[in-house]
Enzyme design. Structure first.
Site, PDB file in Angstrom:
ATOM      1  N   GLY A   1      21.799  60.297  48.466  1.00 52.44           N
ATOM      2  CA  GLY A   1      22.021  61.109  47.280  1.00 52.44           C
ATOM      3  C   GLY A   1      22.155  60.251  46.035  1.00 52.44           C
TER       4      GLY A   1
ATOM      5  NE  ARG B   1      19.952  63.277  51.761  1.00 50.64           N
ATOM      6  CZ  ARG B   1      21.071  62.659  51.442  1.00 50.64           C
ATOM      7  NH1 ARG B   1      21.439  61.594  52.121  1.00 50.64           N
ATOM      8  NH2 ARG B   1      21.831  63.095  50.458  1.00 50.64           N
TER       9      ARG B   1
ATOM     10  CB  THR C   1      28.360  58.115  47.465  1.00 50.20           C
ATOM     11  OG1 THR C   1      28.739  59.461  47.787  1.00 50.20           O
ATOM     12  CG2 THR C   1      29.475  57.190  47.892  1.00 50.20           C
TER      13      THR C   1
ATOM     14  CG  ASP D   1      32.079  59.413  51.274  1.00 50.75           C
ATOM     15  OD1 ASP D   1      31.456  58.583  50.585  1.00 50.75           O
ATOM     16  OD2 ASP D   1      31.505  60.263  51.979  1.00 50.75           O
TER      17      ASP D   1
END
Length: 319
Positions: free
Chosen positions: A11, A72, A125, A129
């Protein structure tokens, strides 16, 4: 090492362009040839590679998204796909690779390193995380996008005396929801890391209503549930007029904040240093405002830990 490559994967996140710019310009400053790999690992396998110059990354530091595009790739998860990627890198004489992305991107970097091709990961990101770093590229910009949106929604919530459920990104991590909730003064934040009973949320809303509160803001991380369904449940349980806003991909775009531009430049610059020093299979990060690096394999074994003291503070302030 004379030639290095850089790619963005997974992303997109605001600040990725600043990171690409830093890799290219720091590499050139130290006499390296720097190659941009387009469309992530998919583009790597397909040989979408070109040499970048100083001017190639001019006027991109302020832009969201990624100049190198992203994609991806299921094929790259296979041994055959990884070998195809290495063959393309060797074809261009590239000796080291900077990978900008999240945990999925780091999986690919770890695989390449295990096959003898040195990679350094740069955490990019909006979810924040990734273990081993206090902040990831894009988190601050996405947070400020949410804050601005919630501020505007609160204006209409106040005017119409409504309860609003606002769904934000965060499939497995509640950082965006929690930080936004604290910054926006939300009455309730619902995140994956905290299993708060639905009844407790309803009780909090009713207590506020009883003392004269006419509107409430609930911030819901997408990993907990669907915002529209959650809003219907709230309205049924409280009989308060409830509206739902799903912020969606607006959170991933926009001009990166000053914090993200500086963070991206620092992390990417450190990644180039590590390749020049002969390091491989590492991830750069920032902890206590100091640049650090860790073994990617060890990072991938860990799970992200949310600072639950922020959740406690949010509850104390939202009485």
């Amino acid at each position: 090492m004379k030639k290095i490559g850089v790619l963005t994967s997974g992303g997109d996140a605001p600040g990725m362009n600043a990171a690409v710019r830093a890799v290219v310009r720091k590499g050139i400053y130290h006499g390296l040839d720097v190659f941009g790999i387009y469309n992530g690992y998919q583009g790597l396998m397909e040989g979408k590679i070109e040499k970048l110059e100083v001017g190639s990354v001019g006027d991109i530091i302020q832009r969201g998204g990624t100049k190198l595009f992203s994609a991806r790739s299921e094929a790259f998860k296979t041994d055959e796909g990884q070998q195809r990627g290495i063959e393309q890198l060797k074809k261009f004489g590239i000796e080291g690779l900077v990978v900008i992305g999240g945990d999925g991107s780091f999986q690919g970097a770890a695989k390449l390193t295990a096959k003898g091709f040195p990679c350094i990961g740069v955490p990019g990101t909006i979810d924040n995380d990734i273990p081993g770093t206090d902040f990831t590229i894009g988190f601050d910009t996405a947070l400020n996008t949410i804050i601005e949106a919630v501020d505007k929604i609160r204006d209409t919530a106040t005017s119409h005396e409504r309860t609003y459920v606002i769904e934000v990104m965060g499939r497995d991590a509640g950082d965006l929801a929690l930080w936004a909730g604290l910054a926006n003064g939300a009455e309730t934040v619902v995140i994956p890391e905290k299993d708060e009973p639905f009844a407790a949320v309803v009780d909090r809303l009713k207590r506020g209503h009883e003392r004269g509160k006419k509107h409430s803001i609930i911030i819901l991380a997408e990993g907990v549930g669907n915002g529209i369904d959650y809003g219907k449940k709230i309205e049924e349980a409280t009989q308060f007029e409830t509206r739902v806003t799903v912020l969606g991909h607006i959170q991933r775009g926009g001009r990166p904040t000053g914090f993200d531009r500086v963070l991206a430049s620092r992390l990417a610059g450190k990644a180039v240093d590590l390749l020049r020093e002969g390091k491989a299979g590492k991830m750069v990060g920032i902890q206590n405002n100091q640049l650090v690096y860790h073994d990617i394999i060890e990072v991938l074994k860990e799970s992200h830990q949310l600072d639950m003291s922020l959740y406690q503070l949010m509850e104390e302030l939202s009485i």
